[in-house]
Design an enzyme around this catalytic site. Structure first.
Site, PDB file in Angstrom:
ATOM      1  N   SER A   6      34.714  78.160 -12.071  1.00 18.18           N
ATOM      2  CA  SER A   6      34.283  77.163 -12.219  1.00 18.18           C
ATOM      3  C   SER A   6      33.140  77.096 -13.272  1.00 18.18           C
ATOM      4  CB  SER A   6      33.454  76.743 -11.226  1.00 18.18           C
ATOM      5  OG  SER A   6      34.613  76.789  -9.362  1.00 18.18           O
TER       6      SER A   6
ATOM      7  N   ASP B 125      35.501  73.586  -2.482  1.00 24.07           N
ATOM      8  CA  ASP B 125      36.162  74.185  -2.733  1.00 24.07           C
ATOM      9  C   ASP B 125      35.570  75.691  -2.279  1.00 24.07           C
ATOM     10  OD1 ASP B 125      36.419  76.930  -5.163  1.00 24.07           O
ATOM     11  OD2 ASP B 125      34.050  77.243  -5.121  1.00 24.07           O
TER      12      ASP B 125
ATOM     13  N   THR C 227      29.793  74.287 -11.751  1.00 24.51           N
ATOM     14  CA  THR C 227      30.113  72.831 -11.808  1.00 24.51           C
ATOM     15  C   THR C 227      29.414  71.936 -12.224  1.00 24.51           C
ATOM     16  OG1 THR C 227      31.666  73.934 -10.110  1.00 24.51           O
ATOM     17  CG2 THR C 227      31.972  71.142 -11.019  1.00 24.51           C
TER      18      THR C 227
ATOM     19  N   ASP D 108      35.996  70.452  -6.357  1.00 27.90           N
ATOM     20  CA  ASP D 108      35.844  71.606  -7.232  1.00 27.90           C
ATOM     21  C   ASP D 108      37.301  72.216  -6.383  1.00 27.90           C
ATOM     22  OD1 ASP D 108      35.533  73.750  -7.588  1.00 27.90           O
ATOM     23  OD2 ASP D 108      33.139  74.382  -7.836  1.00 27.90           O
TER      24      ASP D 108
ATOM     25  N   GLU E  27      10.238  72.295   4.158  1.00 29.12           N
ATOM     26  CA  GLU E  27      10.857  71.882   5.216  1.00 29.12           C
ATOM     27  C   GLU E  27      11.013  72.964   6.750  1.00 29.12           C
ATOM     28  OE1 GLU E  27      15.318  69.610   6.886  1.00 29.12           O
ATOM     29  OE2 GLU E  27      15.392  69.802   4.815  1.00 29.12           O
TER      30      GLU E  27
ATOM     31  N   HIS F 109      39.869  73.666 -10.792  1.00 36.51           N
ATOM     32  CA  HIS F 109      41.173  74.635 -10.303  1.00 36.51           C
ATOM     33  C   HIS F 109      41.845  74.141  -8.917  1.00 36.51           C
ATOM     34  CE1 HIS F 109      38.370  76.472  -7.384  1.00 36.51           C
ATOM     35  NE2 HIS F 109      37.038  76.529  -9.023  1.00 36.51           N
TER      36      HIS F 109
ATOM     37  N   HIS G  85      24.589  74.969  -9.614  1.00 29.65           N
ATOM     38  CA  HIS G  85      25.761  75.773  -9.502  1.00 29.65           C
ATOM     39  C   HIS G  85      26.647  75.453 -10.674  1.00 29.65           C
ATOM     40  CE1 HIS G  85      30.452  75.695  -8.567  1.00 29.65           C
ATOM     41  NE2 HIS G  85      29.826  76.709  -7.320  1.00 29.65           N
TER      42      HIS G  85
END
Length: 507
Positions: free
Chosen positions: A108, A324, A171, A59, A233, A366, A169
């Site tokens: 993206s 990215d 992507t 990315d 967590e 990109h 995301h």
């Protein structure tokens, strides 16, 4: 006079850094002849059917990032500019034009729709045609486009998504989702009119649209849980609590949707991943807490190997989503180290697969407005200073610079003197020409590296949406199957992990 002295000193240093063998013209002639012999061998084209496909997506990994990462990798191993990235060894290279249908410099989401779905789209939209307007849920119906992951699944292949960013995301999510807005991670991030219009959030689509994705590894755990549900967590930290308004536990929904008798394992930590007997697992979901997966959480090489072993004996996959992130923050050191990590995963996959049956493609969605220059001598540290001062403000500058971003700093009415700061620090933000809170993407073409069956189809300069069509042709999936026959089209599993998917594609 001072500037001239510095330049002469740089030239002397550069001369001393030239390896002895490179002073002999025969060294370069032999090197060129060997390269020529290798190029001539490529005339015997590999036209096998690809049993396996691997797409590595760095990315934001523009050409300048690839070059700087190559130098960094070399310097980490006592070499330099002459070193090779694993992707450099791929025999076929093309350029992809990255513009979105409504944007000269892309985002993206629109680019992911191109290289995963084979259709160019508007910026900010996922898995839909250019007939969809960003934020307009009511423009989505009937405009959905399918991805190469779905084409592979429909052909009976095993598929996977491995990413170093959140799985929701832009992507990776174009592989399975259709959305008028890339930011609709859960219904908690969606506007009322979109919910009323029947649009689904991206996390829900991950579970429902293609329910039998064999491997999913990445971040963004909180989008899978009801609002205010404590994190497993970090139970005391409010910012890590679930965000869903529909009250659904999508991890549980993911497990319940699997066919009876199939083993579906969910892990949320690297330890859990390493403890699994992957030969006994049919479906694997790994969700880190953080939107941006730290390398130590689910592991780089471990995640890659897990995807490979689980999905098919001869495939591996990776994504480099955080290249990215580093660039957007103006932190070149983080971006370039992420690129080197991605390349390490590419090397692992290369060792574990064969060019006879596995088509591997490395590319980027990109570029960024990232550059390095300043007449640096051979061997200059990639994060170091240029060997001269500015002949305008008489201050030094780093070789690495950005066209815009958060590194723009004025001190006492002048450009910051970088010699007064720790420019080698991991969090150092390289100087930029224009002040912005976040650095922007770049608009130039990105490289496409290809290796394996039909890799020669990726050549020259192409529209970005050509990539999945060429890969599908090589594997006899999707719409181009006229060249295939039963003998040449074995019904064996195929791994299609997307980097960043990442996207990078955890390796």
């Amino acid at each position: 006079m001072e500037a001239l002295f510095v330049l002469l000193l740089a030239q002397l240093c550069s001369a001393s850094l030239v390896p002895e063998r490179e002073k002999d013209p025969e060294y370069w002639r032999r090197q060129a002849q060997e390269t020529l012999r290798n190029a001539l061998r490529l005339q015997r084209l590999n036209q096998n059917v690809a049993k396996n496909l691997i797409l590595f997506l760095g990315d934001g990994m523009g050409v300048s990032t690839v070059t700087a990462a190559r130098i960094l990798k070399g310097q980490l191993h006592g070499q330099g500019e002459e070193s090779l990235l694993e992707m450099d060894k791929f025999p076929f290279v093309a350029l992809a034009k990255t513009y979105n249908t409504n944007a000269q410099v892309p985002d993206s989401a629109g680019t992911a729709t191109a290289y995963l779905c084979g259709v160019k789209a508007n910026e900010g939209t996922l898995g839909v045609s250019a007939g969809v307007t960003r934020d307009r849920c009511n423009t989505t119906k009937g405009q959905e486009v399918t991805s190469i992951l779905r084409w592979a699944k429909e052909a009976g292949k095993a598929v996977g998504i491995v990413t170093t960013t959140r799985v929701t995301h832009a992507t990776p999510s174009a592989a399975y989702a259709h959305s008028a807005n890339r930011d609709w991670y859960s219904d908690g991030e969606m506007p009322h009119d979109a919910l009323e219009g029947g649009c689904k959030d991206i996390a829900r689509q991950l579970v429902e649209n293609i329910p039998e994705i064999e491997v999913i590894l990445g971040g963004g755990r909180k989008y899978m849980y009801p609002k205010n549900v404590s994190d497993v967590e970090y139970p005391q930290e409010e910012k890590h609590r679930g965000t869903r308004l529909d009250g659904r536990n999508l991890v549980q929904a993911w497990q319940e949707a699997k066919p009876r008798g199939k083993v579906a394992e969910y892990v949320w930590h690297r330890r859990g991943l390493l403890a699994l007997n992957l030969s006994r697992v049919d479906f694997l979901l790994g969700k880190s807490l953080h939107p941006r997966v730290p390398w130590h959480r689910l592991g780089n090489e471990e995640g890659c190997k897990a995807g490979k072993r689980r999905v098919v004996p001869s495939s591996a996959g990776s994504a480099g989503g955080r290249i990215d992130h580093g660039h957007h923050e103006g932190k070149a050191k983080q971006a370039l180290h992420e690129a080197v990590e991605l390349d390490r995963a590419i090397g692992l996959a290369t060792r574990l697969t064969s060019t006879q049956d596995t088509l591997s493609v490395v590319t980027a969605d990109h570029s960024h407005v990232f550059t390095f220059g300043g007449y640096t001598p051979r061997g200059n540290p990639i994060f170091g200073l240029a060997p001269m001062q500015s002949d305008v403000d008489r201050k030094p500058f780093t070789s690495i610079l950005y066209g815009n971003g958060p590194g723009y700093k004025i001190v006492a009415g002048e450009r910051e003197n970088v010699s007064a700061v720790d420019f080698a620090h991991a969090d150092y933000q390289a100087q930029s020409a224009v002040p912005l809170r976040q650095e922007t993407h770049g608009g130039e073409d990105v490289a496409v590296f290809a290796r394996g069956p039909m890799a020669h189809l990726l050549h020259g300069v192409h529209e970005q949406n050509y990539i999945p069509h060429a890969m599908a042709y090589a594997a006899c999936i999707g719409s181009n199957r006229g060249h295939c026959n039963a003998a040449a089209h074995p019904a064996t599993p195929l791994l299609l992990p997307f980097l960043g998917l990442l996207l990078l594609l955890l390796c």
